[in-house]
Design a protein around this motif. Structure first.
Motif, PDB file in Angstrom:
ATOM      1  N   VAL A 216       0.861  -1.188   0.000  1.00 39.73           N
ATOM      2  CA  VAL A 216       0.000   0.000   0.000  1.00 39.73           C
ATOM      3  C   VAL A 216       0.897   1.237   0.000  1.00 39.73           C
ATOM      4  N   TYR A 217       1.383   1.633  -1.188  1.00 36.11           N
ATOM      5  CA  TYR A 217       2.291   2.774  -1.309  1.00 36.11           C
ATOM      6  C   TYR A 217       1.906   3.629  -2.508  1.00 36.11           C
ATOM      7  N   ASP A 218       1.871   4.936  -2.310  1.00 38.61           N
ATOM      8  CA  ASP A 218       1.503   5.848  -3.395  1.00 38.61           C
ATOM      9  C   ASP A 218       2.720   6.387  -4.150  1.00 38.61           C
ATOM     10  N   HIS A 219       3.888   5.765  -3.957  1.00 42.90           N
ATOM     11  CA  HIS A 219       5.106   6.243  -4.599  1.00 42.90           C
ATOM     12  C   HIS A 219       6.067   5.084  -4.837  1.00 42.90           C
ATOM     13  N   GLU A 220       6.982   5.304  -5.761  1.00 43.81           N
ATOM     14  CA  GLU A 220       8.024   4.320  -5.991  1.00 43.81           C
ATOM     15  C   GLU A 220       8.991   4.339  -4.814  1.00 43.81           C
ATOM     16  N   ASN A 417      15.357   9.968  -5.547  1.00 41.06           N
ATOM     17  CA  ASN A 417      14.012   9.523  -5.240  1.00 41.06           C
ATOM     18  C   ASN A 417      13.591  10.062  -3.893  1.00 41.06           C
ATOM     19  N   SER A 418      13.067   9.292  -2.978  1.00 41.22           N
ATOM     20  CA  SER A 418      12.350   9.879  -1.859  1.00 41.22           C
ATOM     21  C   SER A 418      13.060   9.803  -0.554  1.00 41.22           C
ATOM     22  N   LYS A 419      14.313   9.413  -0.507  1.00 40.85           N
ATOM     23  CA  LYS A 419      15.076   9.335   0.712  1.00 40.85           C
ATOM     24  C   LYS A 419      14.510   8.337   1.671  1.00 40.85           C
ATOM     25  N   GLU A 420      13.611   7.496   1.169  1.00 43.04           N
ATOM     26  CA  GLU A 420      13.144   6.491   2.109  1.00 43.04           C
ATOM     27  C   GLU A 420      14.123   5.369   2.187  1.00 43.04           C
ATOM     28  N   GLY A 421      15.177   5.406   1.366  1.00 46.84           N
ATOM     29  CA  GLY A 421      16.159   4.352   1.287  1.00 46.84           C
ATOM     30  C   GLY A 421      16.874   4.137   2.576  1.00 46.84           C
ATOM     31  N   ASP A 422      18.104   4.585   2.624  1.00 49.52           N
ATOM     32  CA  ASP A 422      18.953   4.082   3.664  1.00 49.52           C
ATOM     33  C   ASP A 422      19.207   5.058   4.796  1.00 49.52           C
ATOM     34  N   LEU A 545      15.925  19.746  -0.809  1.00 48.36           N
ATOM     35  CA  LEU A 545      14.634  19.136  -1.088  1.00 48.36           C
ATOM     36  C   LEU A 545      14.852  17.730  -1.641  1.00 48.36           C
ATOM     37  N   GLY A 546      13.825  16.920  -1.630  1.00 44.65           N
ATOM     38  CA  GLY A 546      13.915  15.581  -2.185  1.00 44.65           C
ATOM     39  C   GLY A 546      13.137  15.475  -3.480  1.00 44.65           C
ATOM     40  N   ARG A 547      13.218  14.318  -4.115  1.00 46.75           N
ATOM     41  CA  ARG A 547      12.447  14.009  -5.319  1.00 46.75           C
ATOM     42  C   ARG A 547      11.862  12.610  -5.184  1.00 46.75           C
ATOM     43  N   ALA A 548      10.776  12.384  -5.872  1.00 46.22           N
ATOM     44  CA  ALA A 548      10.139  11.070  -5.830  1.00 46.22           C
ATOM     45  C   ALA A 548       9.288  10.884  -7.074  1.00 46.22           C
ATOM     46  N   VAL A 549       8.748   9.693  -7.223  1.00 43.21           N
ATOM     47  CA  VAL A 549       7.825   9.375  -8.311  1.00 43.21           C
ATOM     48  C   VAL A 549       6.553   8.810  -7.713  1.00 43.21           C
ATOM     49  N   LEU A 550       5.442   9.508  -7.908  1.00 43.25           N
ATOM     50  CA  LEU A 550       4.152   8.992  -7.457  1.00 43.25           C
ATOM     51  C   LEU A 550       3.718   7.868  -8.390  1.00 43.25           C
ATOM     52  N   SER A 551       3.103   6.851  -7.845  1.00 39.96           N
ATOM     53  CA  SER A 551       2.723   5.688  -8.655  1.00 39.96           C
ATOM     54  C   SER A 551       1.412   5.090  -8.153  1.00 39.96           C
ATOM     55  N   GLU A 568       2.431  11.619 -18.215  1.00 42.16           N
ATOM     56  CA  GLU A 568       3.466  11.582 -19.246  1.00 42.16           C
ATOM     57  C   GLU A 568       4.831  11.633 -18.586  1.00 42.16           C
ATOM     58  N   ARG A 569       5.697  10.681 -18.999  1.00 45.94           N
ATOM     59  CA  ARG A 569       7.054  10.651 -18.460  1.00 45.94           C
ATOM     60  C   ARG A 569       8.037  10.499 -19.601  1.00 45.94           C
ATOM     61  N   SER A 570       9.121  11.237 -19.524  1.00 49.30           N
ATOM     62  CA  SER A 570      10.113  11.206 -20.589  1.00 49.30           C
ATOM     63  C   SER A 570      10.895   9.900 -20.553  1.00 49.30           C
ATOM     64  N   ASP A 571      11.597   9.629 -21.673  1.00 46.03           N
ATOM     65  CA  ASP A 571      12.441   8.439 -21.723  1.00 46.03           C
ATOM     66  C   ASP A 571      13.487   8.474 -20.624  1.00 46.03           C
ATOM     67  N   LYS A 572      13.994   9.673 -20.330  1.00 52.03           N
ATOM     68  CA  LYS A 572      15.017   9.784 -19.289  1.00 52.03           C
ATOM     69  C   LYS A 572      14.447   9.372 -17.939  1.00 52.03           C
ATOM     70  N   ASP A 573      13.193   9.789 -17.675  1.00 46.43           N
ATOM     71  CA  ASP A 573      12.563   9.397 -16.416  1.00 46.43           C
ATOM     72  C   ASP A 573      12.471   7.887 -16.307  1.00 46.43           C
ATOM     73  N   LYS A 574      12.087   7.243 -17.411  1.00 44.09           N
ATOM     74  CA  LYS A 574      11.924   5.797 -17.390  1.00 44.09           C
ATOM     75  C   LYS A 574      13.254   5.090 -17.170  1.00 44.09           C
ATOM     76  N   GLU A 575      14.319   5.655 -17.755  1.00 41.21           N
ATOM     77  CA  GLU A 575      15.627   5.027 -17.623  1.00 41.21           C
ATOM     78  C   GLU A 575      16.183   5.164 -16.214  1.00 41.21           C
ATOM     79  N   THR A 576      15.919   6.328 -15.595  1.00 45.29           N
ATOM     80  CA  THR A 576      16.499   6.586 -14.276  1.00 45.29           C
ATOM     81  C   THR A 576      15.600   6.121 -13.143  1.00 45.29           C
ATOM     82  N   SER A 577      14.394   5.670 -13.471  1.00 44.64           N
ATOM     83  CA  SER A 577      13.474   5.224 -12.426  1.00 44.64           C
ATOM     84  C   SER A 577      14.054   4.040 -11.682  1.00 44.64           C
ATOM     85  N   ARG A 578      13.799   4.030 -10.390  1.00 45.25           N
ATOM     86  CA  ARG A 578      14.299   2.928  -9.573  1.00 45.25           C
ATOM     87  C   ARG A 578      13.490   1.658  -9.796  1.00 45.25           C
TER      88      ARG A 578
END
Length: 637
Positions: A216-220, A417-422, A545-551, A568-578
């Motif tokens: 149950v997550y609204d983001h990548e 991304n969202s700094k939820e990592g480490d 500030l942070g960045r994230a991708v809503l999903s 709409e997401r660019s090719d670059k977004d798709k390539e760099t997406s986690r």
């Protein structure tokens, strides 16, 4: 700049009845209708007051026309007079986290809870134990422990691993006391980070018999994607909740259908439900009832507590819901040294169900010899550790009530991304009880006993405990809602139709929203300013500030236009997406804000003033030119 004294601001009457409710309205199901109605009315009044009180009927179309810090703070106090009751947070910040003011840097890029204060670390670095032959490079780089990886089976570690060395045992006990979790009910291991904790569960959970994984997550999320990939390799059937556009609330009908067990299904456990009580990206809060529904329908539940505010973690009703797994994380010191570890807690009755795994990601906490002045060949004996501990806990002459840990920022531009990592996020005590409760808390929170355990003082946790949830949550509620309201007042000039500078995703002004915010900036032509560019320009203004991708966003038919525009997401977004999964769908890249409990009004005002500069149609171009003129590399988006 310093925030003006609240006493200098004019105070007006404000109905604060709703401000005394515990965060997220933790009312029992059997609460009477009248009480629920009163609570709903108070929440509505809070939102209405926030929206109408800050420079009412005013839209700002020029960054030079926005009110000053002083003017804004006066209006802020008029709207939220009870903010002055949180002044002890400012005192703690000023005494224990001087670097937040001295660095002139605003950290809004990760949520979490610290263990120690900067002043505490400075005291350690000045300890006579420290060797002059091994001076720390910076006072703030003086950890009392380091991380050592261990190759061990998670199930065996939980059953037979013990508490580790005295240092590790002491910190583990202190954290479990802070969370109000009994060692009779739960076992705990330290992990390298949050992602490691999720992967350990995925590697050990019996997906062969309990096949489903529901998230149950609204983001990548790197942590969740790692769990999904690991679980799929072990045969899990993965499902995910959807979130309705535009408010990004849970699509209740679809989630309920996934959770509720059909009558003909007889298996004892359906699988694992992974659930956060709050989105660390949009600040959306979720009902406890989803967790209860999952348990009643045969699911094991993993509660992700990483986005909760500090005192929410020890007051969210753990003893009532008793999840099978709980994951949270702690960093050492907010700001200059935000590194830390993850914590995985497993209910003891659940441990026998786990399967063997390689245990990669489990760590031990060990003393850092060089920084603490041990010779290279020193073993870091318990005697030496006790000397360190004795020094640390002898710093009690400092007023505990004025010590609170706050996370400042590390520059997280390498990972967008969202700094939820480490790295990473009760009631108000009456004045007449504060001193006695603080003294009692001080004695209780010094982990150790007469049998030789270490006395490790986690000053940040002590300070959070002395403040209480009402102070922490009310302060955050005022600040985040003021920021949302203020951003919504920024409008592009010379447009016939209403053209907002900022689009906010998820809840807007709302009583029970969390201390996180997701937004995007759109220029006067209606084109989106890429979040990575906003992030870099903010950094040059000393704001992280942070960045994230809503999903997992669900659009009804009437929002088909928005779906085509925002997804709409660019090719670059798709390539760099986690997201590595083949099932990945388009998302929305966003700028993110995370407020720690040490955040103050000036922090959010500076962010607001920065965002307002985008009202200037040439702002981005000017910044790029200035950057090049200073012999720097051109900003790349």
């Amino acid at each position: 700049m310093r925030s003006p004294d609240p006493r200098e601001a004019t105070r007006v009457f404000f109905d604060g009845c709703c401000l005394n409710h515990i965060f997220r309205g933790q009312e029992p199901d059997q609460a009477i209708v009248k009480r629920r109605s009163t609570s709903a009315t108070c929440h509505h009044d809070f939102a209405a007051t926030t929206t109408s009180s800050f420079f009412p009927n005013t839209q700002f179309t020029n960054h030079e026309s926005i009110p000053s810090l002083q003017e804004s703070f006066v209006q802020f106090i008029k709207t939220y007079p009870k903010y002055s009751e949180t002044a002890q947070v400012d005192q703690i910040r000023a005494r224990e986290y001087v670097h937040l003011s001295e660095s002139n840097h605003v950290c809004l890029d990760y949520i979490g809870v610290g263990l120690f204060s900067q002043t505490q670390f400075q005291s350690i670095s000045k300890s006579p134990i420290a060797s002059s032959s091994h001076p720390p490079s910076r006072k703030s780089d003086c950890p009392v422990f380091g991380i050592s990886y261990k190759s061990v089976n998670l199930r065996s570690q939980l059953l037979h691993g013990g508490d580790g060395c005295k240092l590790e045992s002491a910190i583990k006990k202190r954290i479990m006391d802070f969370l109000k979790i009994s060692q009779n009910d739960y076992s705990m291991v330290f992990t390298a980070n949050r992602t490691s904790a999720f992967k350990l569960v995925a590697e050990s959970y019996p997906f062969q018999s309990s096949r489903k994984l529901l998230t149950v997550y609204d983001h990548e999320s790197e942590a969740i994607e790692t769990m999904i990939n690991t679980s799929e390799k072990r045969g899990a059937c993965v499902m995910a909740a959807d979130f309705k556009w535009p408010r990004l609330r849970i699509h209740s009908a679809k989630l309920k259908k996934m959770i509720v067990r059909k009558k003909q299904q007889q298996q004892k456990h359906r699988g694992l439900s992974v659930f956060p009580l709050q989105s660390r990206i949009t600040g959306t809060s979720y009902s406890y009832q989803w967790m209860t529904m999952a348990q009643e329908n045969g699911w094991h539940v993993l509660l992700d507590a990483c986005a909760l505010r500090p005192k929410d973690m020890d007051s969210f009703g753990l003893s009532l819901f008793r999840p099978d797994f709980l994951i949270c994380s702690f960093y050492k010191v907010f700001g200059e040294n935000p590194t830390g570890f993850g914590c995985l807690l497993v209910k003891k009755s659940t441990v026998p169900n786990l399967q063997a795994s390689n245990g990669a990601g489990i760590v031990s906490l060990v003393p850092t010899k060089q920084v603490l002045g041990f010779p290279e060949d020193s073993s870091g004996t318990d005697t030496e550790l006790e000397q360190i501990s004795k020094f640390v806990t002898n710093q009690d002459s400092m007023d505990i009530s004025s010590t609170l840990s706050s996370p400042i920022t590390e520059k997280n531009k390498q990972n967008g991304n969202s700094k939820e990592g480490d790295q990473k996020d009760a009631g108000l005590k009456e004045n007449r009880h504060e001193d006695s409760e603080r003294r009692e808390s001080d004695e209780k929170n010094k982990t150790g006993d007469e049998h030789g355990s270490l006395n490790i003082e986690c000053r940040c946790l002590d300070q959070v405990g002395s403040l209480g949830s009402n102070v922490i949550n009310s302060r955050g509620r005022y600040i985040i809602n003021w920021l949302v309201s203020s951003l919504m007042k920024l409008q592009h000039p010379n447009r016939l139709e209403k053209a907002s500078l900022v689009t906010i995703y998820g809840p807007k002004v709302k009583f029970d929203r969390g201390p996180a915010l997701a937004f995007d900036i759109f220029d006067w032509k209606g084109e989106k300013v890429e979040p990575v560019l906003v992030q870099k320009l903010a950094d040059r203004n000393n704001i992280s500030l942070g960045r994230a991708v809503l999903s997992h966003i669900w659009f009804s038919e009437k929002y088909e236009v928005e779906k085509q525009t925002f997804l709409e997401r660019s090719d670059k977004d798709k390539e760099t997406s986690r997201t590595k999964s083949k099932k990945a769908e388009p998302g929305i890249t966003v700028v993110t804000v995370a407020l720690t409990f040490l955040a103050n009004f000036e922090d959010v005002y500076r962010l607001w003033a920065f965002v307002a500069q985008f009202l200037d149609a040439d702002f981005v171009e000017k910044e790029q030119w200035r950057y090049t003129a200073l012999n720097q590399k051109t900003i790349e988006v």
